[in-house]
Scaffold this motif. Structure first.
Motif, PDB file in Angstrom:
ATOM      1  N   GLU A  27       0.680  -2.149   5.681  1.00  0.00           N
ATOM      2  CA  GLU A  27       0.237  -1.447   6.893  1.00  0.00           C
ATOM      3  C   GLU A  27      -0.294  -0.065   6.549  1.00  0.00           C
ATOM      4  O   GLU A  27      -1.296   0.384   7.114  1.00  0.00           O
ATOM      5  CB  GLU A  27       1.394  -1.319   7.884  1.00  0.00           C
ATOM      6  CG  GLU A  27       1.839  -2.626   8.494  1.00  0.00           C
ATOM      7  CD  GLU A  27       3.125  -2.481   9.281  1.00  0.00           C
ATOM      8  OE1 GLU A  27       3.251  -3.178  10.304  1.00  0.00           O
ATOM      9  OE2 GLU A  27       4.008  -1.696   8.880  1.00  0.00           O
ATOM     10  N   CYS A  28       0.360   0.587   5.620  1.00  0.00           N
ATOM     11  CA  CYS A  28      -0.060   1.923   5.203  1.00  0.00           C
ATOM     12  C   CYS A  28      -1.453   1.866   4.560  1.00  0.00           C
ATOM     13  O   CYS A  28      -2.308   2.694   4.848  1.00  0.00           O
ATOM     14  CB  CYS A  28       0.972   2.491   4.231  1.00  0.00           C
ATOM     15  SG  CYS A  28       0.757   4.231   3.869  1.00  0.00           S
ATOM     16  N   LEU A  29      -1.678   0.877   3.713  1.00  0.00           N
ATOM     17  CA  LEU A  29      -2.985   0.735   3.063  1.00  0.00           C
ATOM     18  C   LEU A  29      -4.080   0.431   4.078  1.00  0.00           C
ATOM     19  O   LEU A  29      -5.190   0.963   3.983  1.00  0.00           O
ATOM     20  CB  LEU A  29      -2.933  -0.377   2.013  1.00  0.00           C
ATOM     21  CG  LEU A  29      -2.215  -0.020   0.722  1.00  0.00           C
ATOM     22  CD1 LEU A  29      -2.046  -1.256  -0.158  1.00  0.00           C
ATOM     23  CD2 LEU A  29      -2.949   1.073  -0.032  1.00  0.00           C
ATOM     24  N   VAL A  30      -3.780  -0.406   5.063  1.00  0.00           N
ATOM     25  CA  VAL A  30      -4.773  -0.735   6.095  1.00  0.00           C
ATOM     26  C   VAL A  30      -5.140   0.506   6.886  1.00  0.00           C
ATOM     27  O   VAL A  30      -6.315   0.791   7.127  1.00  0.00           O
ATOM     28  CB  VAL A  30      -4.239  -1.853   7.024  1.00  0.00           C
ATOM     29  CG1 VAL A  30      -5.116  -2.010   8.251  1.00  0.00           C
ATOM     30  CG2 VAL A  30      -4.144  -3.170   6.269  1.00  0.00           C
ATOM     31  N   ARG A  31      -4.134   1.297   7.292  1.00  0.00           N
ATOM     32  CA  ARG A  31      -4.409   2.526   8.050  1.00  0.00           C
ATOM     33  C   ARG A  31      -5.196   3.527   7.215  1.00  0.00           C
ATOM     34  O   ARG A  31      -6.092   4.203   7.709  1.00  0.00           O
ATOM     35  CB  ARG A  31      -3.106   3.147   8.549  1.00  0.00           C
ATOM     36  CG  ARG A  31      -2.519   2.361   9.707  1.00  0.00           C
ATOM     37  CD  ARG A  31      -1.278   2.972  10.236  1.00  0.00           C
ATOM     38  NE  ARG A  31      -1.564   4.236  10.914  1.00  0.00           N
ATOM     39  CZ  ARG A  31      -0.702   4.862  11.686  1.00  0.00           C
ATOM     40  NH1 ARG A  31       0.494   4.361  11.892  1.00  0.00           N
ATOM     41  NH2 ARG A  31      -1.022   5.996  12.260  1.00  0.00           N
ATOM     42  N   LEU A  32      -4.852   3.617   5.931  1.00  0.00           N
ATOM     43  CA  LEU A  32      -5.575   4.531   5.042  1.00  0.00           C
ATOM     44  C   LEU A  32      -7.029   4.098   4.898  1.00  0.00           C
ATOM     45  O   LEU A  32      -7.933   4.930   4.976  1.00  0.00           O
ATOM     46  CB  LEU A  32      -4.885   4.582   3.677  1.00  0.00           C
ATOM     47  CG  LEU A  32      -5.501   5.502   2.632  1.00  0.00           C
ATOM     48  CD1 LEU A  32      -5.567   6.942   3.114  1.00  0.00           C
ATOM     49  CD2 LEU A  32      -4.725   5.409   1.324  1.00  0.00           C
ATOM     50  N   ALA A  33      -7.263   2.814   4.726  1.00  0.00           N
ATOM     51  CA  ALA A  33      -8.641   2.303   4.599  1.00  0.00           C
ATOM     52  C   ALA A  33      -9.443   2.591   5.860  1.00  0.00           C
ATOM     53  O   ALA A  33     -10.597   3.027   5.786  1.00  0.00           O
ATOM     54  CB  ALA A  33      -8.620   0.802   4.308  1.00  0.00           C
ATOM     55  N   LYS A  34      -8.840   2.382   7.030  1.00  0.00           N
ATOM     56  CA  LYS A  34      -9.544   2.654   8.296  1.00  0.00           C
ATOM     57  C   LYS A  34      -9.867   4.134   8.438  1.00  0.00           C
ATOM     58  O   LYS A  34     -10.959   4.506   8.867  1.00  0.00           O
ATOM     59  CB  LYS A  34      -8.698   2.190   9.486  1.00  0.00           C
ATOM     60  CG  LYS A  34      -8.684   0.694   9.656  1.00  0.00           C
ATOM     61  CD  LYS A  34      -7.853   0.293  10.858  1.00  0.00           C
ATOM     62  CE  LYS A  34      -7.787  -1.219  10.992  1.00  0.00           C
ATOM     63  NZ  LYS A  34      -6.941  -1.645  12.114  1.00  0.00           N
ATOM     64  N   ALA A  35      -8.907   4.987   8.080  1.00  0.00           N
ATOM     65  CA  ALA A  35      -9.136   6.429   8.189  1.00  0.00           C
ATOM     66  C   ALA A  35     -10.247   6.878   7.249  1.00  0.00           C
ATOM     67  O   ALA A  35     -11.060   7.737   7.605  1.00  0.00           O
ATOM     68  CB  ALA A  35      -7.837   7.181   7.896  1.00  0.00           C
ATOM     69  N   LEU A  36     -10.305   6.281   6.063  1.00  0.00           N
ATOM     70  CA  LEU A  36     -11.351   6.651   5.102  1.00  0.00           C
ATOM     71  C   LEU A  36     -12.719   6.119   5.522  1.00  0.00           C
ATOM     72  O   LEU A  36     -13.738   6.771   5.304  1.00  0.00           O
ATOM     73  CB  LEU A  36     -10.989   6.148   3.705  1.00  0.00           C
ATOM     74  CG  LEU A  36      -9.790   6.836   3.047  1.00  0.00           C
ATOM     75  CD1 LEU A  36      -9.442   6.158   1.737  1.00  0.00           C
ATOM     76  CD2 LEU A  36     -10.052   8.315   2.841  1.00  0.00           C
ATOM     77  N   GLU A  37     -12.749   4.942   6.119  1.00  0.00           N
ATOM     78  CA  GLU A  37     -14.022   4.367   6.577  1.00  0.00           C
ATOM     79  C   GLU A  37     -14.666   5.222   7.657  1.00  0.00           C
ATOM     80  O   GLU A  37     -15.889   5.321   7.728  1.00  0.00           O
ATOM     81  CB  GLU A  37     -13.794   2.954   7.120  1.00  0.00           C
ATOM     82  CG  GLU A  37     -13.584   1.903   6.060  1.00  0.00           C
ATOM     83  CD  GLU A  37     -13.236   0.543   6.651  1.00  0.00           C
ATOM     84  OE1 GLU A  37     -13.118   0.423   7.888  1.00  0.00           O
ATOM     85  OE2 GLU A  37     -13.079  -0.398   5.869  1.00  0.00           O
ATOM     86  N   GLN A  38     -13.852   5.838   8.496  1.00  0.00           N
ATOM     87  CA  GLN A  38     -14.381   6.636   9.608  1.00  0.00           C
ATOM     88  C   GLN A  38     -15.017   7.934   9.142  1.00  0.00           C
ATOM     89  O   GLN A  38     -15.827   8.520   9.847  1.00  0.00           O
ATOM     90  CB  GLN A  38     -13.276   6.917  10.628  1.00  0.00           C
ATOM     91  CG  GLN A  38     -12.804   5.674  11.338  1.00  0.00           C
ATOM     92  CD  GLN A  38     -11.651   5.949  12.284  1.00  0.00           C
ATOM     93  OE1 GLN A  38     -11.166   7.075  12.379  1.00  0.00           O
ATOM     94  NE2 GLN A  38     -11.218   4.923  12.977  1.00  0.00           N
TER      95      GLN A  38
END
Length: 59
Positions: A27-38
């Motif tokens: 879950e942490c990796l998914v949230r980090l990926a989304k935050a970086l994509e934005q």
């Protein structure tokens, strides 16, 4: 009776910040990926917290 010393251990702060939600590593990796994509500088605090959370796991 033998003499013994009692050592009082003071509570120490946790390495993991208490204001972070309990997330699995995935879950942490998914949230980090989304935050970086934005690519929004308003998410830098969240990115730092997520990286810190993962760094604690790695250690």
């Amino acid at each position: 009776m033998s003499d013994s010393q009692t050592v009082i251990i003071r509570p120490v702060p946790s390495i993991v910040p208490s204001d972070s939600p309990a997330l699995s590593d995935d879950e942490c990796l998914v949230r980090l990926a989304k935050a970086l994509e934005q690519q929004d500088s308003g998410h830098l605090d969240e990115v730092a917290r997520l990286i810190g959370r993962l760094a604690v796991t790695i250690e």
